[in-house]
Scaffold this active site. Structure first.
Site, PDB file in Angstrom:
ATOM      1  N   TRP A 165       0.866  -1.192   0.000  1.00 36.24           N
ATOM      2  CA  TRP A 165       0.000   0.000   0.000  1.00 36.24           C
ATOM      3  C   TRP A 165       0.899   1.238   0.000  1.00 36.24           C
ATOM      4  CZ3 TRP A 165      -2.085   2.711   4.825  1.00 36.24           C
ATOM      5  CH2 TRP A 165      -3.029   3.685   4.474  1.00 36.24           C
ATOM      6  N   ASP A 194      -1.239  -6.192   8.936  1.00 28.35           N
ATOM      7  CA  ASP A 194      -2.219  -5.173   8.544  1.00 28.35           C
ATOM      8  C   ASP A 194      -3.462  -5.890   8.016  1.00 28.35           C
ATOM      9  OD1 ASP A 194      -3.631  -3.031   7.603  1.00 28.35           O
ATOM     10  OD2 ASP A 194      -2.094  -2.295   6.221  1.00 28.35           O
ATOM     11  N   LYS A 241     -13.633  -0.463   5.681  1.00 29.09           N
ATOM     12  CA  LYS A 241     -14.194  -1.186   4.541  1.00 29.09           C
ATOM     13  C   LYS A 241     -15.293  -2.141   4.975  1.00 29.09           C
ATOM     14  CE  LYS A 241     -10.184   0.418   3.081  1.00 29.09           C
ATOM     15  NZ  LYS A 241      -9.782   1.310   2.062  1.00 29.09           N
TER      16      LYS A 241
HETATM   17  C1  LMR Z   1      -6.727   2.436  -0.787  1.00 26.62           C
HETATM   18  O1  LMR Z   1      -5.679   1.786  -0.773  1.00 26.62           O
HETATM   19  O2  LMR Z   1      -7.263   2.850  -1.822  1.00 26.62           O
HETATM   20  C2  LMR Z   1      -7.436   2.705   0.506  1.00 26.62           C
HETATM   21  O3  LMR Z   1      -6.803   2.049   1.553  1.00 26.62           O
HETATM   22  C3  LMR Z   1      -7.653   4.142   0.746  1.00 26.62           C
HETATM   23  C4  LMR Z   1      -6.394   4.874   1.109  1.00 26.62           C
HETATM   24  O4  LMR Z   1      -6.395   5.538   2.141  1.00 26.62           O
HETATM   25  O5  LMR Z   1      -5.416   4.816   0.377  1.00 26.62           O
END
Ligand code: LMR
Length: 395
Positions: free
Chosen positions: A129, A210, A245
């Protein structure tokens, strides 16, 4: 002082939402930020949440400070959701605090790790992420990556991952995605989790898990399989979870950090440090989202309703995966995109180049992250033909 500042580029994920909003093309499709949408493209409030809100409205009688731990009932219900009846709970080795969303949970975890040892190295998957690196670095942790996704073959690079983890030192931390890997959608199998847990046990590194999408992969317990297995194998770990989510509580900012320590006494000591970390960042978490979640989880009726609503979201996303692959074939695409069906959760790596992603945005008003990460919930019966044909054209 501000004169020395340089403007920073927009966030690679959140910046897409702004661009999408400004796009006047009626055929535009938003596959950017990880937000669930229904067939009409709307992110509705879950019915169980509506009912919990009504209950809170009628019964809440104070807005007094809640304290750095947040609501004890929320924390207890979250620990059960994460760990089921795992013995870390019966042995009283877990301590949970409510946090402002999953990002807050991760930042609290990072600051806690810094309190254990400043400058700790945390290993994150490549890719991960986009915000992981920023938020861990902002806490002064050193971020390094381990191989995870094999872009060429569109599968896990598990051998690479395992080999890298075997070199991780005992005073390092390793971030693992519990389920629904963001951004690739490619998860570890149960056998692979067993091997990773074995390495964690042998090497003694700290697993930081996570879990932002519990219930979006295969189910609530199924998605927690890996972290529960990890808790069987190691004495210490951290779980960061989010209710954004699975409860659709994106803007309420509610999540949790759970620390597992080697004993009740060690857990109490860790908890005191955790509370001091919270106090120094935001003092106390927001209460409203936690109040909704605890109302749902502690009521048999609302909890079962939530299970159903969560399953509906999961099923629609999985249906969209299948649908897109079929429509790509119908659109004359000969390249194999079957990996989309094997991926789990909100996201999928389509596997096209950044230039093709940009072309989809510029020429067809289709928005996805530059890595070709698509938020699958943005697909609907009404836009899938246009999406598949546009992808066919840029290929
Ligand atoms: C995403 O990865 O799109 C979500 O977790 C929202 C974010 O805060 O990035």
């Amino acid at each position: 002082m501000f004169g020395s500042l340089k403007a920073l580029p927009a966030d690679p994920i959140l910046g897409l939402s702004a661009k999408y909003r400004e796009d006047a093309n009626p055929q535009k499709i938003d596959l950017g930020v990880g937000v669930y949408k229904d067939e009409a493209g709307h992110t509705a409030i879950l019915d169980c949440v509506k009912q919990a809100e009504k209950y809170r409205h009628d019964n809440e009688d104070t807005k007094v400070y809640i304290g750095p731990t947040g609501s004890p009932l929320f924390n207890e219900e979250m620990a059960k959701l994460i760990f089921g009846n795992h013995n870390v709970l019966t042995a009283n080795r877990a301590r949970t605090v409510s946090t402002p969303g999953g990002t807050g949970a991760l930042r609290v975890a990072a600051e806690f790790i810094k309190s254990c040892k400043s400058g700790t190295t945390i290993w994150v998957s490549n890719p991960t992420w986009a915000n992981h690196t920023g938020l861990f670095s902002a806490s002064g942790l050193t971020v390094k990556t381990y191989p995870y996704y094999d872009y060429e073959n569109k599968q896990l690079d598990f051998d690479g991952m395992l080999a890298a983890l075997k070199e991780v030192k005992s005073d390092d931390a390793v971030l693992l995605h519990a389920c629904c890997h963001n951004p690739s959608g490619m998860d570890l199998s149960q056998e692979q989790w067993q091997q990773v847990a074995e390495v964690a046990k042998t090497n003694g590194f700290l697993p930081v898990i996570d879990m932002a999408y519990q219930g979006f992969g295969d189910g609530l317990d199924e998605d927690a399989y890996g972290l529960r297995l990890m808790a069987d194998s190691v004495e210490e770990m951290i779980v960061c979870s989010s209710c954004s989510k699975n409860f659709g509580l994106y803007r309420e900012r509610i999540g949790a950090t759970t620390i597992i320590a080697s004993s009740t006494t060690a857990a109490d000591i860790a908890s005191s440090v955790l509370l001091s970390v919270v106090r120094c960042i935001y003092s106390m978490p927001p209460a409203h989202g936690a109040a909704l979640v605890e109302t749902i989880l502690s009521s048999d009726e609302l909890r079962h309703q939530w299970y159903g609503e969560l399953k509906d979201m999961r099923d629609r996303i999985n249906g969209n995966r299948q649908l897109l692959v079929e429509k790509l074939i119908e659109s004359g695409v000969t390249r194999d995109f079957s990996h989309i069906v094997r991926q789990k959760g909100m996201f999928s790596f389509l596997g096209i180049t950044p230039e093709q992603v940009q072309q989809l945005q510029d020429e067809y008003s289709i928005y996805m992250v530059g890595s070709s990460r698509m938020s699958i919930a943005g697909i609907a019966q009404s836009n899938v033909d246009y999406l598949a044909q546009s992808i066919a054209k840029v290929l």
